[in-house]
Structure formats: C-alpha cells, structure tokens
Scaffold this active site. Structure first.
Site, PDB file in Angstrom:
ATOM      1  N   LYS A  11       0.826  -1.219   0.000  1.00 24.15           N
ATOM      2  CA  LYS A  11       0.000   0.000   0.000  1.00 24.15           C
ATOM      3  C   LYS A  11       0.862   1.273   0.000  1.00 24.15           C
ATOM      4  O   LYS A  11       2.070   1.219   0.271  1.00 24.15           O
ATOM      5  CB  LYS A  11      -0.938  -0.036   1.217  1.00 24.15           C
ATOM      6  CG  LYS A  11      -1.981  -1.164   1.161  1.00 24.15           C
ATOM      7  CD  LYS A  11      -2.932  -1.082   2.364  1.00 24.15           C
ATOM      8  CE  LYS A  11      -4.003  -2.157   2.315  1.00 24.15           C
ATOM      9  NZ  LYS A  11      -4.953  -2.025   3.466  1.00 24.15           N
ATOM     10  N   TYR A  51     -12.520  -2.267  -3.309  1.00 25.93           N
ATOM     11  CA  TYR A  51     -12.999  -2.303  -1.920  1.00 25.93           C
ATOM     12  C   TYR A  51     -14.516  -2.164  -1.820  1.00 25.93           C
ATOM     13  O   TYR A  51     -15.026  -1.776  -0.766  1.00 25.93           O
ATOM     14  CB  TYR A  51     -12.302  -1.217  -1.105  1.00 25.93           C
ATOM     15  CG  TYR A  51     -10.923  -1.632  -0.603  1.00 25.93           C
ATOM     16  CD1 TYR A  51     -10.758  -2.756   0.211  1.00 25.93           C
ATOM     17  CD2 TYR A  51      -9.788  -0.884  -0.911  1.00 25.93           C
ATOM     18  CE1 TYR A  51      -9.516  -3.124   0.689  1.00 25.93           C
ATOM     19  CE2 TYR A  51      -8.534  -1.250  -0.435  1.00 25.93           C
ATOM     20  CZ  TYR A  51      -8.405  -2.377   0.369  1.00 25.93           C
ATOM     21  OH  TYR A  51      -7.169  -2.744   0.856  1.00 25.93           O
ATOM     22  N   ASN A 114      -1.969   0.394   6.743  1.00 24.47           N
ATOM     23  CA  ASN A 114      -1.418  -0.837   7.310  1.00 24.47           C
ATOM     24  C   ASN A 114      -0.591  -1.655   6.305  1.00 24.47           C
ATOM     25  O   ASN A 114      -0.486  -2.871   6.413  1.00 24.47           O
ATOM     26  CB  ASN A 114      -2.521  -1.668   7.967  1.00 24.47           C
ATOM     27  CG  ASN A 114      -3.616  -2.066   6.987  1.00 24.47           C
ATOM     28  OD1 ASN A 114      -3.523  -1.787   5.803  1.00 24.47           O
ATOM     29  ND2 ASN A 114      -4.644  -2.717   7.493  1.00 24.47           N
ATOM     30  N   HIS A 117      -2.243  -5.441   1.626  1.00 24.78           N
ATOM     31  CA  HIS A 117      -3.525  -6.126   1.452  1.00 24.78           C
ATOM     32  C   HIS A 117      -3.239  -7.561   1.076  1.00 24.78           C
ATOM     33  O   HIS A 117      -2.293  -7.831   0.328  1.00 24.78           O
ATOM     34  CB  HIS A 117      -4.351  -5.488   0.322  1.00 24.78           C
ATOM     35  CG  HIS A 117      -5.491  -6.372  -0.130  1.00 24.78           C
ATOM     36  ND1 HIS A 117      -6.705  -6.378   0.503  1.00 24.78           N
ATOM     37  CD2 HIS A 117      -5.556  -7.333  -1.092  1.00 24.78           C
ATOM     38  CE1 HIS A 117      -7.482  -7.295  -0.078  1.00 24.78           C
ATOM     39  NE2 HIS A 117      -6.811  -7.884  -1.042  1.00 24.78           N
ATOM     40  N   GLU A 128      -9.727 -10.676  -7.455  1.00 27.05           N
ATOM     41  CA  GLU A 128      -8.749  -9.592  -7.282  1.00 27.05           C
ATOM     42  C   GLU A 128      -7.580  -9.724  -8.259  1.00 27.05           C
ATOM     43  O   GLU A 128      -7.132  -8.723  -8.836  1.00 27.05           O
ATOM     44  CB  GLU A 128      -8.266  -9.573  -5.821  1.00 27.05           C
ATOM     45  CG  GLU A 128      -9.369  -9.135  -4.858  1.00 27.05           C
ATOM     46  CD  GLU A 128      -9.004  -9.283  -3.395  1.00 27.05           C
ATOM     47  OE1 GLU A 128      -9.873  -8.979  -2.548  1.00 27.05           O
ATOM     48  OE2 GLU A 128      -7.863  -9.695  -3.066  1.00 27.05           O
TER      49      GLU A 128
END
Ligand code: ADP
Ligand code: MG
Length: 140
Positions: A11, A51, A114, A117, A128
């Site tokens: 990320k 998402y 964080n 993913h 995905e």
C-alpha cells in the site's frame, strides 16, 4: 495442501517509505513466490471497485483516498496454502494487535495505513487477481 495463488498489494504508506523490498523479503522468507508484480497508481474507480465490499463502512472514503494517494505494488503470490499463509504473514488489520514477525507489526502505521492487502479466500483471490493481471503477466 494445494498450491494456491493470492493477491497482494503493497500500500502507499509502504511504498512512500521505500519498503517494497523489505516487504518482499518477508514474503519470500515465508516461502511465498512473487509470480507477478507491478507498480501502479490506482484510479479512484479501481479502488472503489476493489474495496466495494466495504462501501457501507464509515472508513470507505478514507480508505479509497488512501489507496490512490501514491503508488502501490500489486502482486500475485504463489505457494502451498498461499491465501491463509499470506494472511498470517501480513498480521492483524490493526498493527497494535499484529503478531511479532508479521509485515504489519514491523511496518504498518495504523489500522488504515497498514502497509499490505491480502485476499481473504479463494473466490476473492481469483477476482482480485483478474482485476489487475492478465494471464500472460503471471509467470509461475
Ligand atoms: P484486511 O485488510 O486485514 O483484510 P479489512 O478487509 O477489514 O482488513 O479492511 C480493509 C482495509 O480497510 C484495511 O486493511 C484498512 O486499510 C482499512 N480499514 C479497516 N478497518 C478500518 C478502520 N476501523 N479505520 C480505518 N481504516 C480501516
Ligand atoms: Mg480484507
């Protein structure tokens, strides 16, 4: 256990701190093979689709803004039981609850920022992966 593929994103908080290699080192040390990888800037539409399951959650807008705030590295990881294994390697969503040795314990800044993913199941992994990679971009 079967050889599986899972989808991973490094990320923007991690790419901003030049941690792509550090994250990849943890992935590879865990026995997962990076069989596809590219650095991209996600569009808002891509992030909203990716998402969509979280659309009703209060953090959805913040999450989409974060995911398009800088480069991400999208990846396909392959290995025995790769889906659950990568969830273990990532650690808990909230880094304050993540176990020692996990990517999020080592690198995540907050529950939102964080660092990584990872897909949560075989069906979402397939969806995905297909959102970001065509078959000939994945070389196992
Ligand atoms: P995970 O990434 O561990 O599968 P979720 O699927 O529950 O976690 O959430 C997706 C992402 O949304 C998280 O990784 C995180 O970036 C963000 N997020 C989850 N919960 C929160 C929260 N309470 N506040 C802000 N962002 C959150
Ligand atoms: Mg999730």
């Amino acid at each position: 256990m079967a050889i599986e593929r899972t989808f991973s994103i490094i990320k923007p908080d991690a790419t901003a701190r030049n941690l792509t290699g550090a994250v990849n080192a943890i992935i590879e040390k865990a026995g997962l093979r990076i069989v596809a990888q590219k650095r991209i800037l996600m569009t808002r539409a891509q992030a909203e689709t990716f998402y969509a399951v979280h659309k009703a959650r209060p953090f959805f807008g913040e999450l989409v803004d974060f995911m398009i705030s800088g480069p991400v590295v999208v990846q396909v990881l392959e290995g025995e039981g790769a889906i659950l294994k990568y969830r273990d390697v990532m650690g808990a969503t909230d880094p304050s609850k993540a176990a020692d040795g996990t990517i999020r314990k080592a690198h995540a800044k907050s529950i939102g920022e964080n660092s990584v993913h990872g897909s949560d199941a075989a069906d979402t992994a397939a969806i995905e992966i297909a959102q970001f990679f065509s078959g000939n971009e994945i070389v196992g």
